[in-house]
Design an enzyme around this catalytic site. Sequence first.
Site, PDB file in Angstrom:
ATOM      1  N   SER A   1       0.910  -1.132  -0.032  1.00  0.00           N
ATOM      2  CA  SER A   1       0.069   0.034  -0.069  1.00  0.00           C
ATOM      3  C   SER A   1       0.974   1.292  -0.145  1.00  0.00           C
ATOM      4  CB  SER A   1      -0.841   0.083   1.174  1.00  0.00           C
ATOM      5  OG  SER A   1      -1.831   1.017   1.081  1.00  0.00           O
TER       6      SER A   1
ATOM      7  N   ASP B   1      -9.115  -4.402  -6.353  1.00  0.00           N
ATOM      8  CA  ASP B   1      -8.637  -3.337  -5.304  1.00  0.00           C
ATOM      9  C   ASP B   1      -9.555  -2.185  -5.526  1.00  0.00           C
ATOM     10  OD1 ASP B   1      -7.565  -1.682  -3.234  1.00  0.00           O
ATOM     11  OD2 ASP B   1      -5.539  -2.480  -3.863  1.00  0.00           O
TER      12      ASP B   1
ATOM     13  N   HIS C   1      -7.821  -4.920  -1.733  1.00  0.00           N
ATOM     14  CA  HIS C   1      -6.278  -4.464  -1.092  1.00  0.00           C
ATOM     15  C   HIS C   1      -5.786  -5.346  -0.356  1.00  0.00           C
ATOM     16  CE1 HIS C   1      -3.603  -1.158  -0.756  1.00  0.00           C
ATOM     17  NE2 HIS C   1      -3.935  -1.184   0.429  1.00  0.00           N
TER      18      HIS C   1
END
Length: 760
Positions: free
Chosen positions: A621, A698, A731
């Site tokens: 991330s 995502d 994610h």
Amino acid sequence: MRGGDEAPAVPPEIDDGTVKVPIQLNDWMRGEFSVSRSSIDWLDDGIEGHDGLYAERDASGRLIVGDYSRVTTPETTVLVDVSEFEYKGVKHTISMSWPGKGLEKVLLMTDSTKNWRHSYYGEYWIYDVSSQKIEPLIPDLLTPDVRLAEWSPMGDVIAFVLENNLYIRNVSQQTVTQITTDGDKDTFYGIPDWVYEEEVFSGNSALWWSANGKYLAFLRSNDSSVPEYSIPYFENYPIENSSYPEIVDLKYPKAGYDNPIVELMFLDLTSYEVFLPEIDDPRNLKDDDRLITEVVWTGEKVLMRQTNRESDLLKIVLIDPLYRNGSVVREEDVSGKDGGWFEVSHDTTYIPSNVSQSRSEDGYIDTVIIDGYNHLAYFSPLDAPSPKQILTSGPWEVVDAPSAVDFTTGTVYFLATKKDPTERHLYAVQLDGTNFHSVSNTKEAGYYGVSFSTGAGYLLLSYNGPNVPYQTLLSLREGTEVTIQDNAKLAAKLQTYKVPETVWEQVTVDGDVVVNTLEIRPSDFNPEKKYPVLFHVYGGPGSQTVDKRFTISFEAHIASQLDAIVVSVDGRGTGFMGRKFRAVVRDQLGYWEARDQILAAQQWSKKSYVDPSRIAIWGWSYGGYMTLKTLEQDGGKTFSYGMAVAPVTDWRFYDSIYTERYMHTPQHNGDGYDGSAIKNVTALKGASRFLVMHGTGDDNVHFQNTLALIDKFDLQQVENYDMYVFPDSDHSIYFHNANKIVYDRLDRWIESAFAGAYAH
């Protein structure tokens, strides 16, 4: 009180003939090194002076209610004695449960379906404790599409959201009343839209009951002007008998685009009338420039926290539902001060008046800026423009504070970094600012978490490191303490493994900038050897990777299995080192954070036990973004390898509320957005090789980020990278066994890199 030195420690290497084995990846992924923790929900039974009531689900899924009024002999009652049940011939498994006031009814949820990170759909039921009968939340209608259901504090009434509309269920009268009617894909009542769930509330609820149950405050979000982002799903949500993917359109405001328009509305439970209070504010924020970030009932009034969309202007609004109006009572602008921003917080705490405690008027505790650090202040009366009493100060910060307030004694409890920014200790202070003292043992290193009973008379204290965690239950008024979890089995298991050693230290970069670091070393560390080094980075604004929590992590596996060193550096922009340390990154994300990783790596490369040709960096991330940004800025001079998972590559692609807090809007800071993107991709050719992985589903960091980066690679003929894509994974990358594959590939890739497979 027991301190960290008495906790079961991470076992040293003992020469007792036991053959110790490395920490295997599969063992870690199976949870072999998980810490056992009790998680309880404290309850308020409404009896004045009674404290210590709690609820928890046991290992078999039963709902247990206990009473810690006498800590040493807690009494428990089974409220719900089943984990599954049948209804009209169909079996349903209970996933969550919430007792109502009086413990006569329990709200159940079954067969939940994940929506976004914090939200879910489910079937809701009402369970009668005495008769053990279960009925659907909506009489004669069982639907799996309820997004949220919450008890009124007074019991007998439940607010719930179905198809984005708000409803009220009266339990005893067996009635359901629809409160709003225009909820749809663009209009949300009582629940947050995507960006508010992710960046503001970190949860699935946007409704708030008054303590007396007379009013319900709820958020209305109008997303009609918010652009949609389309996500194709190939396997996760296949259309039956179709050869085409399903396209899900998500209302997602990227930086600079229209935000949802939010308003705080009220329901009068006496008349069932909905109203929008009039706010008196001569400099009112425009609809498209207003964020509502916190709502707190203070007796019969409400405090609402607002900021502008760029998060440098704060307004505290006091609303009186009885008169249906409100006004701004506090306002602060930091844009011309330290260059920082207001983070989202949900810790404002109501302090009711108490004549016997010399509190003549209602008030509240809030986190404020004192000399560049986050501290606690007590405001009274509710409309006070400035604090009545500053409760804490100094070159350290309170954390998610206050944790609790004992209204009987006037004691405020809070976690803070006073001893060390990498630790968390529990402190207390009186509302008049006197008797500041530590509650946890500050003589030893410790990272504590706390959970207080509703009256703050009892405390579940969690010691989370650096040694093996334990939990104790304390009666703060009686002075008694019992151990709830000691994790002795985990401590014994670790005796058979090559558990790495962690070393924490502060290092200086750029001449005078002090940053916190940790180094994970193999258990048989030999300073005469030359070790490869993997930097593990996150680095986002206000975050912290370097702390003294106990964990057997993926990085511990790397150190143990691959005979490597793992380093983490919390550079500029990260949290708990003061606002000046954080604010330097504003409007230019990526530059100072990457610079500090490089400067620290240069220092590590000069250590006698480090092989400077085998230094790598990895992150997920924001950490994936930092990995690529560091490789870009470094150009292969220090870091030879990198692994980026689900990275942001251009902040124009990320959501507005997060991004604009740190970067302002692209309209106001175009050059900053240009510089913060992964732009100079030819510099990445300097690295020996790097890896990029991303999930196509995502909804947070869109796959668009990685595709745009690959396009830049193609244009500049950058080919020294490997790519792996996970169909339909969000994610967290979990769909269809993807999480195991992520770590398998990370593990094998870095092993190959350290073995020289990718060397120039």
